[in-house]
Design a protein around this motif. Structure first.
Motif: not given
Ligand SMILES: O=C(O)CCC(=O)C(=O)O
Length: 229
Positions: A106-107, A180-184, A227
């Motif tokens: 999901r992120n 830093r990854v917020v996208a799916e 993370t």
């Protein structure tokens, strides 16, 4: 396709393969997210129960039952989109795939611990074939023994990665967290499973309470991620 070779490891990387097939990856990702039923199974890793740090969906031909922690994972039927992808891969590789594990990250907190896809129910003569949709993530590889250096393959939207035998015997892979990854991201791994051994091996492992090594629970799938960017 780009060939990546190390002793005991053979990968074929096809950047943007889905786009080259004329497919709209954004639409495909949306369709899969909306049409599949996503689970977050409870698993036991090093004696502790927690939810997998990602969502999953198990798609398979009838008979390829998957049991985890005493629960039979429901088999999701092949959808039109998934069947189409399977056909394209079968045509490319000449392999008949009967099962597919989808992982939904999901992120950047969602992740997959170090493992090899070497369960006895998997046909070790067949490749494991991965398609990626969505945000790019690093898939890291490390040898199970010896001094070869670990390295990563950056898997972006539409990428194909073929892991040929005997890679699973000699190397492990992992998808580390990325703060830093917020996208799916979705990942699809097409597999050849031998139906008769599937239930037995997974349920035995679960009942012994050993560190999970199945396709849904990985050593390193611990509840509190460290993370890193
Ligand atoms: O998400 C990925 O690229 C890796 C998935 C994976 O390792 C697996 O399904 O066994």
């Amino acid at each position: 396709m780009i060939s990546i070779e190390r002793p005991g490891l053979q990968l074929r990387h096809g950047p943007g393969w889905l786009q080259q097939q004329g497919l709209n990856t954004q639409q495909l990702r949306r369709a899969l997210i909306d049409s599949l039923s996503w689970q977050q199974p409870l698993v036991t890793v090093y004696g502790k129960q927690h939810r997998t740090p990602r969502l999953t969906c198990w798609v398979a031909d009838p008979g390829c039952t998957y049991r985890y922690s005493g629960l039979v994972q429901s088999i999701h039927p092949w959808t039109a989109e998934l069947n189409d992808l399977r056909d394209r891969l079968q045509q490319l590789l000449g392999v008949r795939f009967n099962s597919l594990l989808l992982n939904r990250y999901r992120n950047g907190a969602d992740r997959m611990g170090w493992h090899a896809d070497d369960e006895p129910e998997l046909d070790d003569q067949a490749p494991i074939v991965s398609l990626s949709l969505g945000v790019a993530r690093d898939l890291r590889f490390r040898p199970r023994s010896g001094s070869e250096a670990a390295f990563a393959v950056n898997l972006a939207d539409g990428d194909l990665l073929v892991m040929d035998p005997p890679s699973q015997r000699h190397w492990q892979h992992a998808l580390p967290p990325r703060a830093r990854v917020v996208a799916e991201r979705l990942n699809l791994t097409f597999r050849v499973i031998q139906p008769t051994t599937a239930m037995q091996s997974i349920s035995t492992r679960a009942s012994l309470g050993r560190a999970a090594t199945s396709t849904q629970a990985r050593a390193g799938d611990t509840p509190a991620p460290n993370t890193s960017a």
